[in-house]
Write an enzyme that holds these catalytic residues in place. Structure first.
Site, PDB file in Angstrom:
ATOM      1  N   LYS A 104      41.265 -20.962   3.166  1.00  0.00           N
ATOM      2  CA  LYS A 104      40.866 -19.563   2.967  1.00  0.00           C
ATOM      3  C   LYS A 104      40.102 -19.306   1.668  1.00  0.00           C
ATOM      4  O   LYS A 104      40.217 -18.235   1.075  1.00  0.00           O
ATOM      5  CB  LYS A 104      42.109 -18.647   3.037  1.00  0.00           C
ATOM      6  CG  LYS A 104      42.816 -18.691   4.376  1.00  0.00           C
ATOM      7  CD  LYS A 104      44.061 -17.858   4.400  1.00  0.00           C
ATOM      8  CE  LYS A 104      45.227 -18.546   3.705  1.00  0.00           C
ATOM      9  NZ  LYS A 104      46.514 -17.916   3.981  1.00  0.00           N
TER      10      LYS A 104
ATOM     11  N   ASP B  93      53.785 -17.973   5.399  1.00  0.00           N
ATOM     12  CA  ASP B  93      53.841 -16.578   5.881  1.00  0.00           C
ATOM     13  C   ASP B  93      54.267 -16.466   7.340  1.00  0.00           C
ATOM     14  O   ASP B  93      54.925 -15.497   7.735  1.00  0.00           O
ATOM     15  CB  ASP B  93      52.516 -15.830   5.630  1.00  0.00           C
ATOM     16  CG  ASP B  93      51.289 -16.566   6.122  1.00  0.00           C
ATOM     17  OD1 ASP B  93      51.417 -17.698   6.620  1.00  0.00           O
ATOM     18  OD2 ASP B  93      50.177 -16.010   6.009  1.00  0.00           O
TER      19      ASP B  93
HETATM   20  C1  GLC Z   1      45.833 -20.613   6.598  1.00  0.00           C
HETATM   21  C2  GLC Z   1      46.926 -21.427   5.903  1.00  0.00           C
HETATM   22  C3  GLC Z   1      48.274 -21.234   6.585  1.00  0.00           C
HETATM   23  C4  GLC Z   1      48.582 -19.749   6.714  1.00  0.00           C
HETATM   24  C5  GLC Z   1      47.440 -19.029   7.431  1.00  0.00           C
HETATM   25  C6  GLC Z   1      47.673 -17.529   7.544  1.00  0.00           C
HETATM   26  O1  GLC Z   1      45.615 -21.135   7.865  1.00  0.00           O
HETATM   27  O2  GLC Z   1      46.575 -22.797   5.886  1.00  0.00           O
HETATM   28  O3  GLC Z   1      49.295 -21.872   5.863  1.00  0.00           O
HETATM   29  O4  GLC Z   1      49.787 -19.574   7.400  1.00  0.00           O
HETATM   30  O5  GLC Z   1      46.235 -19.242   6.715  1.00  0.00           O
HETATM   31  O6  GLC Z   1      47.775 -16.923   6.298  1.00  0.00           O
END
Ligand code: GLC
Length: 444
Positions: free
Chosen positions: A154, A190
């Protein structure tokens, strides 16, 4: 080629008909199995070192929720009986300098925010609190309260964090900021937080999904099926698995997907995420729009220097465009004006809307396909009821995303689709961190 033919081609390159969905589900299951066996797979299948809460956990906890555009700290009280207080929360903005700088500054900023929060909530140095840390990135977890970062996603890239135990880094930073009354007792993704928060009150909840800046899911697996797990296994025990589905790479990419991937900071990675999540939805649309302009099919080929820039079309813009039901599509016209496209016909605005629809419908269908894959991993015939807790801006804010996911679920499962209940679990990731801290406290 006539413009309608080009649109048809684009539509086809984004479509996922039912036979393709079935093929994706098979490959998803295969990748899940491989990940659970510790073999090479695009799905990391990370054990979260925690099972679902019982609903009986009690106490006051602090949660730190980090991993999207905003960073949040909250305090909440679990009252037992599946009930919890409304969280008292504070939001902080993470600027580029925080997420791309040095580890020390990154955790230093977080510690300062914790300090501000404790002061604001009047939690004095003498009052001890357990803290649940939601850190929404791929973490190789080694215990309920420790784990090292595998890689950033991200757009985050703070140096000196990959390979390090993020709980240790936060603990050191808190102490350096003279915060001695906070014990970090749990680390969670999360998705795991979202599942924990919802399952605290709903026993049928066994899947947690994030459809926001990034996308991912977790679910409840039988310990005996986690073949790479070499730790203690009690009979009938379960553990939550963080799938990291954003990295699933058995999907057909079209020319726009390939272009987006090549230009990204992590080519070849997070392929599903790049087709689905809020960080990329607008960018896919932008690449299609630029292509249509270049082919003289939009705005008489007049270029917009703003639209030429990467990420200038946001996923919120996709929501805005698809919400515009006004005569003459005035909101779309307003948005185009902001992008320096001052002249557009109603037909062109309709075409922009159609392109947004095509891109976000694919995202919703991929999301539904992935959810059905996860549920059928746990329960191949979908013979029980399953609640799927979903958090994130794309699911919450896009005007038709949830409905399109629902339609796709029905297309795949027919009548059995009613056994899968998808619910919005707002702020689940933050609340869940507190719940997991409580689970950790109860089992330690
Ligand atoms: C990205 C991260 C993952 C997280 C997701 C949503 O894919 O790698 O760990 O859960 O974003 O935030």
């Amino acid at each position: 080629m006539a413009s309608s033919n080009i649109l048809k081609n684009v539509e086809e390159s984004f479509s996922i008909p039912l036979p393709e969905i079935k093929r994706i589900m098979e490959r998803f299951h295969r990748e899940m199995e491989k990940g659970l066996a510790g073999e090479r797979s695009s799905l990391k299948m990370i054990p979260a070192y925690v099972d679902r809460p019982t609903g009986k956990e009690k106490g006051k906890f602090i949660a730190l929720d980090l991993g999207g555009t905003n960073f949040r700290i909250l305090e909440l009280e679990l009252k037992g009986g599946g009930r919890m207080s409304e969280p008292k929360a504070m939001s902080f903005v993470l600027y580029k300098k925080h997420i791309t700088g040095r580890a020390e500054d990154f955790f230093g900023f977080i510690s300062n925010c914790v300090k501000t929060f404790l002061r604001k909530r009047k939690i004095s140095a003498g009052q001890k609190r357990s803290l649940g840390f939601t850190f929404s990135f791929p973490i190789r977890q080694t215990a309920i309260a420790s784990g090292s970062l595998i890689n950033w996603t991200k757009g985050f890239s703070a140096k000196g964090v990959v390979g390090e135990d993020v709980v240790r880094l936060l603990r050191i930073s808190l102490l350096r900021h003279r915060i001695h009354n906070i014990e970090i007792s749990a680390l969670a993704n999360d998705t795991v937080g979202t599942l924990a928060a919802k399952s605290y009150e709903d026993k049928a909840c066994d899947t947690g999904v994030i459809l926001g800046t990034g996308t991912n899911a977790c679910y409840v697996e039988e310990m005996s099926k986690i073949r790479k797990w070499h730790g203690f296994r009690s009979k009938d025990a379960h553990m939550i698995i963080n799938i990291e589905w954003g990295n699933f790479n058995k999907l057909k990419q079209n020319s726009y997907d390939r272009e987006l991937d090549e230009r990204s900071y992590n080519p070849g990675q997070q392929i599903l995420e790049k087709m689905v999540s809020g960080m990329y939805l607008g960018e896919v649309v932008r690449l299609v729009l630029v292509d249509f302009i270049e082919k003289q099919l939009l705005f008489k080929g007049v270029e917009s220097p703003i639209l030429r820039k990467g990420h200038s079309f946001k996923s919120q813009d996709v929501s805005l465009v698809e919400s515009d039901d006004s005569k003459g599509l005035r909101n779309i016209e307003f948005l185009l004006n902001k992008l320096n496209i001052s002249r557009s016909t109603p037909e062109e605005r309709m075409l922009v809307k159609k392109i947004c629809e095509i891109v976000s419908t694919r995202a919703a269908r991929i999301s539904a396909t992935a959810i059905v894959s996860v549920v059928t991993k746990m329960d191949p015939k979908v013979s029980r009821r399953h609640t799927v807790a979903i958090d994130g801006s794309v699911y919450e804010k896009h005007p038709h995303f949830a409905k399109r996911m629902h339609d796709c679920l029905q297309e795949i499962l027919g009548k059995k689709a009613s056994r899968i209940k998808m619910v919005l679990a707002k702020d689940g990731s933050g609340k869940g961190a507190a719940v997991i801290a409580a689970v950790a406290a109860a089992t330690s």
